[in-house]
Design a protein around this motif. Structure first.
Motif, PDB file in Angstrom:
ATOM      1  N   ALA A 206     -63.154  -1.449   0.566  1.00 56.32           N
ATOM      2  CA  ALA A 206     -63.835  -2.621   0.008  1.00 56.32           C
ATOM      3  C   ALA A 206     -64.609  -3.375   1.087  1.00 56.32           C
ATOM      4  CB  ALA A 206     -62.810  -3.547  -0.655  1.00 56.32           C
ATOM      5  N   SER A 207     -64.017  -3.526   2.262  1.00 56.69           N
ATOM      6  CA  SER A 207     -64.704  -4.234   3.355  1.00 56.69           C
ATOM      7  C   SER A 207     -65.927  -3.455   3.826  1.00 56.69           C
ATOM      8  CB  SER A 207     -63.740  -4.462   4.525  1.00 56.69           C
ATOM      9  OG  SER A 207     -63.316  -3.234   5.074  1.00 56.69           O
ATOM     10  N   GLN A 208     -65.851  -2.130   3.750  1.00 58.31           N
ATOM     11  CA  GLN A 208     -67.007  -1.309   4.096  1.00 58.31           C
ATOM     12  C   GLN A 208     -68.141  -1.541   3.101  1.00 58.31           C
ATOM     13  OE1 GLN A 208     -66.455   2.912   3.628  1.00 58.31           O
ATOM     14  NE2 GLN A 208     -68.049   3.431   5.090  1.00 58.31           N
ATOM     15  N   GLY A 209     -67.782  -1.614   1.816  1.00 54.78           N
ATOM     16  CA  GLY A 209     -68.795  -1.865   0.791  1.00 54.78           C
ATOM     17  C   GLY A 209     -69.423  -3.238   0.919  1.00 54.78           C
ATOM     18  N   MET A 210     -68.629  -4.211   1.343  1.00 55.07           N
ATOM     19  CA  MET A 210     -69.136  -5.581   1.509  1.00 55.07           C
ATOM     20  C   MET A 210     -69.765  -5.806   2.880  1.00 55.07           C
ATOM     21  SD  MET A 210     -66.145  -7.870  -0.302  1.00 55.07           S
ATOM     22  CE  MET A 210     -64.867  -7.309   0.839  1.00 55.07           C
ATOM     23  N   MET A 211     -69.690  -4.775   3.740  1.00 54.37           N
ATOM     24  CA  MET A 211     -70.181  -4.879   5.121  1.00 54.37           C
ATOM     25  C   MET A 211     -69.517  -6.045   5.851  1.00 54.37           C
ATOM     26  SD  MET A 211     -74.222  -3.876   4.675  1.00 54.37           S
ATOM     27  CE  MET A 211     -74.399  -3.486   6.410  1.00 54.37           C
ATOM     28  N   ASP A 212     -68.216  -6.211   5.583  1.00 56.45           N
ATOM     29  CA  ASP A 212     -67.422  -7.268   6.214  1.00 56.45           C
ATOM     30  C   ASP A 212     -66.600  -6.637   7.330  1.00 56.45           C
ATOM     31  OD1 ASP A 212     -65.830  -9.402   6.911  1.00 56.45           O
ATOM     32  OD2 ASP A 212     -65.355  -9.979   4.843  1.00 56.45           O
ATOM     33  N   THR A 213     -67.200  -6.487   8.507  1.00 59.87           N
ATOM     34  CA  THR A 213     -66.533  -5.821   9.623  1.00 59.87           C
ATOM     35  C   THR A 213     -65.317  -6.587  10.132  1.00 59.87           C
ATOM     36  OG1 THR A 213     -68.708  -4.974  10.246  1.00 59.87           O
ATOM     37  CG2 THR A 213     -66.936  -4.651  11.813  1.00 59.87           C
ATOM     38  N   PRO A 214     -65.329  -7.923  10.238  1.00 65.36           N
ATOM     39  CA  PRO A 214     -64.107  -8.629  10.659  1.00 65.36           C
ATOM     40  C   PRO A 214     -62.924  -8.369   9.744  1.00 65.36           C
ATOM     41  CG  PRO A 214     -65.999 -10.075  10.844  1.00 65.36           C
ATOM     42  CD  PRO A 214     -66.483  -8.846  10.147  1.00 65.36           C
ATOM     43  N   LEU A 215     -63.188  -8.287   8.431  1.00 67.65           N
ATOM     44  CA  LEU A 215     -62.108  -7.975   7.494  1.00 67.65           C
ATOM     45  C   LEU A 215     -61.569  -6.569   7.745  1.00 67.65           C
ATOM     46  CD1 LEU A 215     -60.385  -8.624   5.004  1.00 67.65           C
ATOM     47  CD2 LEU A 215     -62.277  -7.811   3.575  1.00 67.65           C
ATOM     48  N   MET A 216     -62.470  -5.631   7.989  1.00 70.14           N
ATOM     49  CA  MET A 216     -62.043  -4.261   8.261  1.00 70.14           C
ATOM     50  C   MET A 216     -61.166  -4.199   9.508  1.00 70.14           C
ATOM     51  SD  MET A 216     -64.370  -0.844   8.941  1.00 70.14           S
ATOM     52  CE  MET A 216     -65.324  -1.117   7.447  1.00 70.14           C
ATOM     53  N   PHE A 217     -61.573  -4.891  10.563  1.00 70.82           N
ATOM     54  CA  PHE A 217     -60.784  -4.893  11.796  1.00 70.82           C
ATOM     55  C   PHE A 217     -59.426  -5.556  11.584  1.00 70.82           C
ATOM     56  CE2 PHE A 217     -64.460  -3.429  13.976  1.00 70.82           C
ATOM     57  CZ  PHE A 217     -64.058  -3.003  15.234  1.00 70.82           C
ATOM     58  N   SER A 218     -59.388  -6.607  10.796  1.00 67.16           N
ATOM     59  CA  SER A 218     -58.113  -7.289  10.554  1.00 67.16           C
ATOM     60  C   SER A 218     -57.154  -6.394   9.767  1.00 67.16           C
ATOM     61  CB  SER A 218     -58.350  -8.609   9.810  1.00 67.16           C
ATOM     62  OG  SER A 218     -58.921  -8.377   8.531  1.00 67.16           O
ATOM     63  N   VAL A 219     -57.685  -5.609   8.821  1.00 69.42           N
ATOM     64  CA  VAL A 219     -56.843  -4.674   8.076  1.00 69.42           C
ATOM     65  C   VAL A 219     -56.347  -3.557   8.989  1.00 69.42           C
ATOM     66  CG1 VAL A 219     -56.780  -3.031   6.164  1.00 69.42           C
ATOM     67  CG2 VAL A 219     -57.979  -5.191   5.886  1.00 69.42           C
ATOM     68  N   LEU A 220     -57.220  -3.062   9.864  1.00 69.45           N
ATOM     69  CA  LEU A 220     -56.797  -2.052  10.834  1.00 69.45           C
ATOM     70  C   LEU A 220     -55.692  -2.583  11.741  1.00 69.45           C
ATOM     71  CD1 LEU A 220     -60.269  -0.560  11.856  1.00 69.45           C
ATOM     72  CD2 LEU A 220     -58.498   0.556  10.496  1.00 69.45           C
ATOM     73  N   LEU A 221     -55.794  -3.853  12.099  1.00 76.01           N
ATOM     74  CA  LEU A 221     -54.756  -4.466  12.928  1.00 76.01           C
ATOM     75  C   LEU A 221     -53.434  -4.550  12.164  1.00 76.01           C
ATOM     76  CD1 LEU A 221     -53.923  -5.856  15.534  1.00 76.01           C
ATOM     77  CD2 LEU A 221     -54.827  -8.007  14.622  1.00 76.01           C
ATOM     78  N   LEU A 222     -53.507  -4.884  10.878  1.00 71.82           N
ATOM     79  CA  LEU A 222     -52.292  -4.933  10.057  1.00 71.82           C
ATOM     80  C   LEU A 222     -51.637  -3.557   9.952  1.00 71.82           C
ATOM     81  CD1 LEU A 222     -53.383  -7.265   7.107  1.00 71.82           C
ATOM     82  CD2 LEU A 222     -51.631  -7.742   8.825  1.00 71.82           C
ATOM     83  N   LEU A 223     -52.444  -2.517   9.779  1.00 66.38           N
ATOM     84  CA  LEU A 223     -51.903  -1.154   9.717  1.00 66.38           C
ATOM     85  C   LEU A 223     -51.257  -0.762  11.043  1.00 66.38           C
ATOM     86  CD1 LEU A 223     -54.773   0.620   7.754  1.00 66.38           C
ATOM     87  CD2 LEU A 223     -52.414   0.306   6.975  1.00 66.38           C
ATOM     88  N   THR A 224     -51.884  -1.168  12.139  1.00 62.22           N
ATOM     89  CA  THR A 224     -51.315  -0.885  13.457  1.00 62.22           C
ATOM     90  C   THR A 224     -49.970  -1.576  13.627  1.00 62.22           C
ATOM     91  OG1 THR A 224     -53.541  -0.700  14.391  1.00 62.22           O
ATOM     92  CG2 THR A 224     -51.728  -1.031  15.936  1.00 62.22           C
ATOM     93  N   LEU A 225     -49.894  -2.833  13.234  1.00 65.46           N
ATOM     94  CA  LEU A 225     -48.639  -3.583  13.350  1.00 65.46           C
ATOM     95  C   LEU A 225     -47.555  -2.983  12.453  1.00 65.46           C
ATOM     96  CD1 LEU A 225     -50.047  -7.236  13.391  1.00 65.46           C
ATOM     97  CD2 LEU A 225     -49.112  -5.943  15.321  1.00 65.46           C
ATOM     98  N   LEU A 226     -47.946  -2.531  11.249  1.00 71.84           N
ATOM     99  CA  LEU A 226     -46.983  -1.908  10.346  1.00 71.84           C
ATOM    100  C   LEU A 226     -46.418  -0.629  10.961  1.00 71.84           C
ATOM    101  CD1 LEU A 226     -45.575  -1.600   7.600  1.00 71.84           C
ATOM    102  CD2 LEU A 226     -47.661  -0.505   6.741  1.00 71.84           C
ATOM    103  N   GLY A 227     -47.299   0.222  11.491  1.00 72.93           N
ATOM    104  CA  GLY A 227     -46.843   1.450  12.120  1.00 72.93           C
ATOM    105  C   GLY A 227     -45.962   1.201  13.332  1.00 72.93           C
ATOM    106  N   MET A 228     -46.346   0.220  14.160  1.00 68.01           N
ATOM    107  CA  MET A 228     -45.557  -0.098  15.352  1.00 68.01           C
ATOM    108  C   MET A 228     -44.190  -0.664  14.974  1.00 68.01           C
ATOM    109  SD  MET A 228     -48.465  -1.721  17.875  1.00 68.01           S
ATOM    110  CE  MET A 228     -47.247  -2.131  19.139  1.00 68.01           C
ATOM    111  N   ALA A 229     -44.147  -1.493  13.928  1.00 63.64           N
ATOM    112  CA  ALA A 229     -42.873  -2.072  13.499  1.00 63.64           C
ATOM    113  C   ALA A 229     -41.918  -0.982  13.013  1.00 63.64           C
ATOM    114  CB  ALA A 229     -43.118  -3.098  12.391  1.00 63.64           C
ATOM    115  N   LEU A 230     -42.419  -0.053  12.204  1.00 62.13           N
ATOM    116  CA  LEU A 230     -41.574   1.035  11.714  1.00 62.13           C
ATOM    117  C   LEU A 230     -41.114   1.931  12.868  1.00 62.13           C
ATOM    118  CD1 LEU A 230     -43.555   2.017   8.488  1.00 62.13           C
ATOM    119  CD2 LEU A 230     -41.348   0.852   8.608  1.00 62.13           C
ATOM    120  N   TYR A 231     -42.001   2.183  13.795  1.00 58.32           N
ATOM    121  CA  TYR A 231     -41.647   3.010  14.963  1.00 58.32           C
ATOM    122  C   TYR A 231     -40.531   2.354  15.768  1.00 58.32           C
ATOM    123  CZ  TYR A 231     -42.281   5.895  19.142  1.00 58.32           C
ATOM    124  OH  TYR A 231     -42.077   6.745  20.196  1.00 58.32           O
TER     125      TYR A 231
END
Length: 251
Positions: A206-231
């Motif tokens: 959705a952020s790609q479609g809206m060309m909202d790069t800050p939103l995309m980066f923030s979601v990527l950061l959330l995914l990174t934190l989720l993976g690190m927490a589970l690890y």
């Protein structure tokens, strides 16, 4: 004194500063600054915008991880113990893993629909092989001297498996589980890329479609934190359950 954590923190700060300086020379559409990404992230968390997507992706990851890892562990034990099953099924298992999961995602969505089931199946399939491979290895490479001792003591096959092979193989099994945890996040996001209206993967599209790069980066950061927490959770249990056996193996 171990200074590695201090150096790691210094490197992290240096990378953030470098990113901030580089972003000021570019358009926010190309590379948003860390300050902009952080503001977008905190705003989304504060308003509750991110929470339904975080819960949805986390649930898909946990269900897929549990299903795939559980099956991988059980099948790995059977194949490690029974040579006939190992010779019969292992080539097919390897062949199934050679197929790119992104290519299978549309097929699973066709079979299981656009709901959570297809994402859980994709995640489980990705998590299955690391546990299977490491469990088979752990069962097969048990110390021969200890196996001989159990035979001399008259232990049954079941007793040898429960009291020797599985405990001694815990370091290998947890190593596979650590890999599976990281891949579980990838599996859930891949499924959401193909077809989902909710979840962090769907937010990236959705952020790609809206060309909202800050939103995309923030979601990527959330995914990174989720993976690190589970690890880190897996690593916590590994230190308490597998480390004693790892020391015995090194001896």
């Amino acid at each position: 004194m171990n200074r590695a954590p201090v150096y790691s923190l210094v490197l992290f700060v240096a990378l953030l500063l470098g990113w901030e300086l580089a972003a000021r020379q570019m358009s926010e559409l190309v590379l948003p600054a860390p300050s902009v990404v952080a503001a977008t992230l905190f705003d989304g968390i504060r308003t509750g915008y991110f929470w339904p997507h975080i819960v949805r992706t986390s649930l898909e990851v946990l269900l897929g991880l549990g299903l795939g890892s559980g099956l991988g562990l059980i099948v790995g034990i059977l194949m490690g113990e029974i040579e006939f099953l190992r010779n019969l099924f292992f080539p097919y298992v390897v062949a199934s893993q050679a197929v790119p999961k992104l290519a299978l995602a549309p097929l699973f969505i066709l079979w299981f629909g656009f709901g959570m089931t297809s994402k859980v199946v994709i995640t489980a399939l990705i998590c299955f092989f690391p546990l299977l491979e490491n469990t088979v290895t752990a069962i097969q490479y048990t110390d021969r001297n200890k196996l001989e001792l159990f035979r001399v003591l008259g232990a049954t096959r079941w007793q040898t498996l429960i009291h020797l092979k599985l405990p001694a193989g815990l370091p290998h099994i947890f190593a596979g589980f650590r890999v599976a945890v990281v891949l579980a996040v990838v599996g859930a996001v891949v499924g959401e890329f193909i077809g989902a209206s909710e979840g962090l993967g769907a937010m990236i599209i959705a952020s790609q479609g809206m060309m909202d790069t800050p939103l995309m980066f923030s979601v990527l950061l959330l995914l990174t934190l989720l993976g690190m927490a589970l690890y880190q959770i897996v690593h916590f249990f590994e230190k308490r359950l597998a480390k004693p056996y790892e020391k015995e193996t090194r001896k």
